[in-house]
Motif scaffolding. Structure first.
Motif, PDB file in Angstrom:
ATOM      1  N   LEU A 108       6.489   8.201   4.340  1.00  0.00           N
ATOM      2  CA  LEU A 108       6.157   6.780   4.232  1.00  0.00           C
ATOM      3  C   LEU A 108       7.372   5.869   4.425  1.00  0.00           C
ATOM      4  O   LEU A 108       7.227   4.648   4.428  1.00  0.00           O
ATOM      5  CB  LEU A 108       5.529   6.489   2.864  1.00  0.00           C
ATOM      6  CG  LEU A 108       4.159   7.109   2.578  1.00  0.00           C
ATOM      7  CD1 LEU A 108       3.702   6.727   1.179  1.00  0.00           C
ATOM      8  CD2 LEU A 108       3.130   6.676   3.604  1.00  0.00           C
ATOM      9  N   LEU A 135       6.681  12.596   0.471  1.00  0.00           N
ATOM     10  CA  LEU A 135       6.001  11.324   0.702  1.00  0.00           C
ATOM     11  C   LEU A 135       7.011  10.213   0.997  1.00  0.00           C
ATOM     12  O   LEU A 135       6.743   9.311   1.798  1.00  0.00           O
ATOM     13  CB  LEU A 135       5.150  10.959  -0.515  1.00  0.00           C
ATOM     14  CG  LEU A 135       4.012   9.971  -0.258  1.00  0.00           C
ATOM     15  CD1 LEU A 135       3.076  10.505   0.797  1.00  0.00           C
ATOM     16  CD2 LEU A 135       3.246   9.703  -1.531  1.00  0.00           C
ATOM     17  N   GLY A 151       1.261   4.073  -2.973  1.00  0.00           N
ATOM     18  CA  GLY A 151       1.091   5.509  -2.785  1.00  0.00           C
ATOM     19  C   GLY A 151       2.259   6.302  -3.331  1.00  0.00           C
ATOM     20  O   GLY A 151       2.086   7.311  -4.034  1.00  0.00           O
ATOM     21  N   LEU A 152       3.468   5.834  -3.046  1.00  0.00           N
ATOM     22  CA  LEU A 152       4.665   6.514  -3.539  1.00  0.00           C
ATOM     23  C   LEU A 152       4.741   6.441  -5.066  1.00  0.00           C
ATOM     24  O   LEU A 152       5.116   7.408  -5.732  1.00  0.00           O
ATOM     25  CB  LEU A 152       5.905   5.876  -2.913  1.00  0.00           C
ATOM     26  CG  LEU A 152       7.228   6.633  -3.040  1.00  0.00           C
ATOM     27  CD1 LEU A 152       7.106   8.023  -2.444  1.00  0.00           C
ATOM     28  CD2 LEU A 152       8.344   5.872  -2.357  1.00  0.00           C
ATOM     29  N   ILE A 155      -2.400   7.560   2.330  1.00  0.00           N
ATOM     30  CA  ILE A 155      -1.830   8.007   1.056  1.00  0.00           C
ATOM     31  C   ILE A 155      -2.331   9.425   0.769  1.00  0.00           C
ATOM     32  O   ILE A 155      -3.496   9.611   0.414  1.00  0.00           O
ATOM     33  CB  ILE A 155      -2.221   7.072  -0.105  1.00  0.00           C
ATOM     34  CG1 ILE A 155      -1.709   5.659   0.155  1.00  0.00           C
ATOM     35  CG2 ILE A 155      -1.680   7.598  -1.426  1.00  0.00           C
ATOM     36  CD1 ILE A 155      -2.121   4.657  -0.897  1.00  0.00           C
ATOM     37  N   PRO A 177      -5.109  10.986  -6.333  1.00  0.00           N
ATOM     38  CA  PRO A 177      -3.776  11.573  -6.151  1.00  0.00           C
ATOM     39  C   PRO A 177      -3.342  12.370  -7.373  1.00  0.00           C
ATOM     40  O   PRO A 177      -3.521  11.933  -8.505  1.00  0.00           O
ATOM     41  CB  PRO A 177      -2.865  10.343  -5.954  1.00  0.00           C
ATOM     42  CG  PRO A 177      -3.784   9.266  -5.486  1.00  0.00           C
ATOM     43  CD  PRO A 177      -5.094   9.531  -6.171  1.00  0.00           C
ATOM     44  N   THR A 236      -6.245   9.826   2.615  1.00  0.00           N
ATOM     45  CA  THR A 236      -5.250  10.147   3.644  1.00  0.00           C
ATOM     46  C   THR A 236      -5.572   9.445   4.953  1.00  0.00           C
ATOM     47  O   THR A 236      -4.685   8.850   5.598  1.00  0.00           O
ATOM     48  CB  THR A 236      -5.182  11.669   3.871  1.00  0.00           C
ATOM     49  OG1 THR A 236      -4.962  12.319   2.614  1.00  0.00           O
ATOM     50  CG2 THR A 236      -4.047  12.032   4.815  1.00  0.00           C
ATOM     51  N   LEU A 259       0.827  -1.201   0.000  1.00  0.00           N
ATOM     52  CA  LEU A 259       0.000   0.000   0.000  1.00  0.00           C
ATOM     53  C   LEU A 259       0.862   1.253   0.000  1.00  0.00           C
ATOM     54  O   LEU A 259       0.629   2.184  -0.787  1.00  0.00           O
ATOM     55  CB  LEU A 259      -0.922  -0.003   1.223  1.00  0.00           C
ATOM     56  CG  LEU A 259      -1.814   1.227   1.415  1.00  0.00           C
ATOM     57  CD1 LEU A 259      -2.800   1.346   0.255  1.00  0.00           C
ATOM     58  CD2 LEU A 259      -2.565   1.144   2.736  1.00  0.00           C
ATOM     59  N   ALA A 260       1.885   1.283   0.875  1.00  0.00           N
ATOM     60  CA  ALA A 260       2.778   2.442   0.931  1.00  0.00           C
ATOM     61  C   ALA A 260       3.551   2.585  -0.378  1.00  0.00           C
ATOM     62  O   ALA A 260       3.739   3.699  -0.886  1.00  0.00           O
ATOM     63  CB  ALA A 260       3.745   2.291   2.105  1.00  0.00           C
TER      64      ALA A 260
END
Length: 500
Positions: free
Chosen positions: A442, A438, A151-152, A323, A267, A318, A147-148
């Motif tokens: 993260l 981020l 997001g990145l 994210i 995003p 968020t 997941l992280a």
């Protein structure tokens, strides 16, 4: 009923009420200053939230965001200079209305449309948060890592500029997150013998540097065009529209609110994209499209409704997944982590008091925006008229006093100033800032989840492919990066094809 009681408790707690009012007030003033974006206004107030309760701090940060999105419309309407990026669409018809002697009406339409959209967006946030929290049952360390990483990847792929630049900044952010003490073994790493680095590089200092200090350096290096003295004090009264007027403008209001709610969680989209999309769609569906660009009330209502609806819906990814989709949400994410709150799928079950209290605070913030928006118009006009050197010096003073109030350490000053120089150079070279932020925010989540996952399987990476949720998220990340790379290659080939 528990959720309602948490929200009512927040609504009746004096410190929470003052946090919401103070945040909205600072947000409106910050948004009214051209060039001072919502994220910078939030970054400036972040150090002063350290001694506050977590709920009061988060409500203040979100209130700044809400206030700034409205505040940006004030100079947009009065001097044709948007205070925020999202207010750029408001300039088209807002300034024309001002030239026609209807600036007070335009400001009133902006305020009421924004308040209505903010409240509708809040309702959507309340109803969507609980279903998303049900996903928490399926999250394991491999899934959190994926997941992280997703997001990145999204932020790097959708950032302005090239994909390579976005990925470079994301990796640099991850590298900075590694400085300090190893989370599992406790051994110091990348500290170069400096005791002040044992605790790592605090992302609040990097945020203040790359957002606030870099912006101030950019202002100082840009010649003053003298536009700050254009506002005349003749239009200081705001005229709020009546119910009949808002009913006539219901189509533009609905389009702006709906698109803002849809765009908020995406995003890289944010208020700017939502505002321009809403403006175009409002013109498409308007009964009088010929008025757009010549002082259309719908041309003010639609973009202002859109960028204020975004303030609530942007909280969905968020809070639910950790994210952030914009610079402002990255600041908010940093504020949550500073106060020991880990956003993500487990947030609602672990801290229902915080989530529902935040809903109550957001309701207050939108009401305060309506009240304070009418009261602070004259101070905003005075503030925008100040010479740029004075404003820059005052903002720098706020930055430095906020930094020193955290640890009373001169080392923190050097971190912020270094981050400011890096942020200024990045801006000049057109490198995106958000992937860097981020990556730092993260970094711990990515590293700790990755290493915990490997501990479960004695170092076998197959664990990331055995977990269905992890596999799905990693596939999405690969797809997003692949599509961005394909678009990048096509863009690079176009000039060659034209020359050929």
């Amino acid at each position: 009923m528990d959720g309602l009681s948490y929200a009512l408790t927040a609504l009746t707690t004096p410190t929470i009420v003052l946090s919401a009012a103070g945040g909205v007030l600072w947000g409106i003033l910050g948004g009214a200053l051209p060039g001072l974006s919502p994220s910078i206004a939030m970054a400036l107030v972040l150090p002063f939230t350290f001694d506050m309760s977590p709920l009061a701090a988060i409500i203040m940060l979100t209130s700044v965001y809400i206030g700034a999105e409205y505040g940006g419309s004030i100079p947009a309407i009065l001097i044709r200079t948007p205070g925020t990026n999202a207010a750029a669409a408001t300039v088209i018809d807002g300034y024309t209305l001002h030239q026609q002697g209807r600036g007070g009406e335009a400001l009133g339409l902006s305020l009421v449309a924004g308040t209505i959209a903010g409240l509708v967006g809040l309702i959507c946030l309340v109803f969507l948060t609980k279903p998303l929290a049900m996903v928490a049952l399926y999250f394991t360390p491999p899934a959190y890592f994926a997941l992280a990483f997703l997001g990145l990847s999204i932020i790097a792929a959708l950032s302005e500029g090239s994909l390579i630049k976005g990925l470079i900044m994301g990796v640099i952010g991850l590298m900075l997150a590694m400085v300090g003490t190893d989370p599992l073994s406790g051994a110091p790493r990348f500290t170069f013998g400096e005791p002040d680095l044992l605790g790592g590089i605090d992302y609040i200092f990097v945020m203040l540097g790359v957002f606030a200090v870099a912006e101030l350096m950019n202002k100082v290096s840009t010649p003053d065009d003298g536009e700050g003295s254009v506002i005349k004090n003749t239009i200081t009264r705001m005229r709020l529209p009546g119910l009949r007027k808002m009913w006539e403008l219901r189509r533009a209001q609905t389009i702006g609110t709906g698109l803002g709610i849809i765009e908020g969680p995406i995003p890289g989209a944010g208020g700017t994209v939502a505002a321009f999309l809403s403006y175009n769609e409002a013109k498409r569906w308007s009964k009088t499209p010929e008025k757009f660009g010549h002082g259309s009330e719908e041309g003010v209502v639609a973009p202002e409704a859109a960028n204020n609806a975004v303030t609530s819906s942007a909280l969905i990814p968020t809070l639910s997944f950790g994210i952030p989709g914009s610079n402002s949400m990255a600041i908010l994410l940093g504020g949550l982590l500073i106060h020991g709150i880990q956003p993500g799928p487990m947030l609602l079950s672990n801290r229902p008091d915080l989530v529902y209290g935040l809903f109550g605070g957001l309701f207050m913030a939108n009401i305060f925006m309506l009240i304070l928006g009418m009261l602070v118009l004259t101070p905003c006009i005075w503030l925008v008229n100040r010479p740029k050197p004075y404003l820059t010096a005052c903002i720098m003073m706020v930055v430095l006093s906020g930094i020193y109030s955290i640890n009373q350490s001169l080392f923190d000053f050097w971190i912020v100033l270094a981050a400011g120089v890096v942020g200024y150079v990045m801006r000049r070279l057109e490198f995106p800032v958000l992937p860097l932020i981020l990556g730092i925010v993260l970094g711990y989540m990515i590293e700790s989840s990755y290493r915990r996952s490997l501990l479960l399987t004695n170092g076998d990476h197959i664990v990331f492919l055995q977990n269905p949720l992890s596999l799905g998220l990693l596939c999405c990340a690969a797809l997003i990066i692949g599509l961005a790379a394909y678009a990048e290659i096509r863009r690079a080939r176009k000039p060659q094809d034209m020359h050929g």
